[in-house]
Design a protein around this motif. Structure first.
Motif, PDB file in Angstrom:
ATOM      1  N   TRP A  66     -53.239  59.849  21.662  1.00 14.27           N
ATOM      2  CA  TRP A  66     -53.333  58.563  22.343  1.00 14.27           C
ATOM      3  C   TRP A  66     -53.622  58.753  23.830  1.00 14.27           C
ATOM      4  O   TRP A  66     -52.914  59.498  24.505  1.00 14.27           O
ATOM      5  CB  TRP A  66     -52.016  57.806  22.200  1.00 14.27           C
ATOM      6  CG  TRP A  66     -51.781  57.223  20.846  1.00 14.27           C
ATOM      7  CD1 TRP A  66     -51.644  57.902  19.680  1.00 14.27           C
ATOM      8  CD2 TRP A  66     -51.640  55.844  20.532  1.00 14.27           C
ATOM      9  NE1 TRP A  66     -51.428  57.032  18.648  1.00 14.27           N
ATOM     10  CE2 TRP A  66     -51.416  55.757  19.144  1.00 14.27           C
ATOM     11  CE3 TRP A  66     -51.674  54.681  21.285  1.00 14.27           C
ATOM     12  CZ2 TRP A  66     -51.231  54.543  18.499  1.00 14.27           C
ATOM     13  CZ3 TRP A  66     -51.485  53.471  20.641  1.00 14.27           C
ATOM     14  CH2 TRP A  66     -51.274  53.418  19.262  1.00 14.27           C
ATOM     15  N   VAL A  71     -50.938  54.393  25.145  1.00 13.60           N
ATOM     16  CA  VAL A  71     -49.677  54.919  24.616  1.00 13.60           C
ATOM     17  C   VAL A  71     -48.507  53.940  24.811  1.00 13.60           C
ATOM     18  O   VAL A  71     -47.549  53.957  24.049  1.00 13.60           O
ATOM     19  CB  VAL A  71     -49.371  56.313  25.205  1.00 13.60           C
ATOM     20  CG1 VAL A  71     -48.849  56.228  26.616  1.00 13.60           C
ATOM     21  CG2 VAL A  71     -48.422  57.076  24.312  1.00 13.60           C
ATOM     22  N   ARG A  74     -47.748  52.042  21.553  1.00 13.85           N
ATOM     23  CA  ARG A  74     -47.043  52.856  20.568  1.00 13.85           C
ATOM     24  C   ARG A  74     -45.579  53.048  20.974  1.00 13.85           C
ATOM     25  O   ARG A  74     -44.670  52.887  20.163  1.00 13.85           O
ATOM     26  CB  ARG A  74     -47.725  54.212  20.423  1.00 13.85           C
ATOM     27  CG  ARG A  74     -47.082  55.092  19.368  1.00 13.85           C
ATOM     28  CD  ARG A  74     -47.573  56.501  19.440  1.00 13.85           C
ATOM     29  NE  ARG A  74     -47.088  57.112  20.686  1.00 13.85           N
ATOM     30  CZ  ARG A  74     -47.505  58.275  21.144  1.00 13.85           C
ATOM     31  NH1 ARG A  74     -48.435  58.949  20.524  1.00 13.85           N
ATOM     32  NH2 ARG A  74     -47.002  58.765  22.258  1.00 13.85           N
ATOM     33  N   ASP A  75     -45.349  53.367  22.232  1.00 15.07           N
ATOM     34  CA  ASP A  75     -43.995  53.635  22.696  1.00 15.07           C
ATOM     35  C   ASP A  75     -43.114  52.387  22.664  1.00 15.07           C
ATOM     36  O   ASP A  75     -41.915  52.470  22.399  1.00 15.07           O
ATOM     37  CB  ASP A  75     -44.027  54.236  24.092  1.00 15.07           C
ATOM     38  CG  ASP A  75     -44.597  55.653  24.095  1.00 15.07           C
ATOM     39  OD1 ASP A  75     -44.777  56.238  23.000  1.00 15.07           O
ATOM     40  OD2 ASP A  75     -44.880  56.172  25.197  1.00 15.07           O
TER      41      ASP A  75
END
Length: 105
Positions: A66, A71, A74-75
């Motif tokens: 990523w 990112v 996603r995090d």
């Protein structure tokens, strides 16, 4: 075609927030990593199970890289999981695909 079955064990009380973050993250994956989309389900124990499709294993494996500007999506989703990551239950090669998005008339 590759199907991936994932399990998400969400922190108690965070289900609605997880659904929103999962949806946002899945759109990012679809738009940027070549996935063919995903469906989210909830099992009888309250865990979320996602069924995702990819053109092939190589495309799926590239999804783990990523860029910094993406990112965060996603995090944000992973922060709502007890283990911090979804559990990959199965990587499956599709042999026959009869799944439809609407009922036959």
């Amino acid at each position: 075609m590759l199907s991936v079955i994932l399990e998400f064990d969400v922190v108690e009380g965070k289900s609605e927030e997880f659904i929103l973050c999962w949806t946002e993250c899945t759109r990012v994956i679809y738009d940027n990593f070549g996935s063919l989309g995903s469906r989210l389900h909830r099992d009888k124990d309250g865990k979320f199970i996602a069924y995702a499709q990819w053109p092939d294993l190589d495309t799926y494996e590239k999804e783990s890289i990523w860029p910094d500007d993406l990112v965060v999506y996603r995090d944000k989703m992973r922060a709502l999981l007890k283990s911090g990551k979804p559990k990959v239950l199965h990587l499956l090669d599709v042999e026959v695909d009869l799944l439809k998005s609407q009922q036959y008339n």
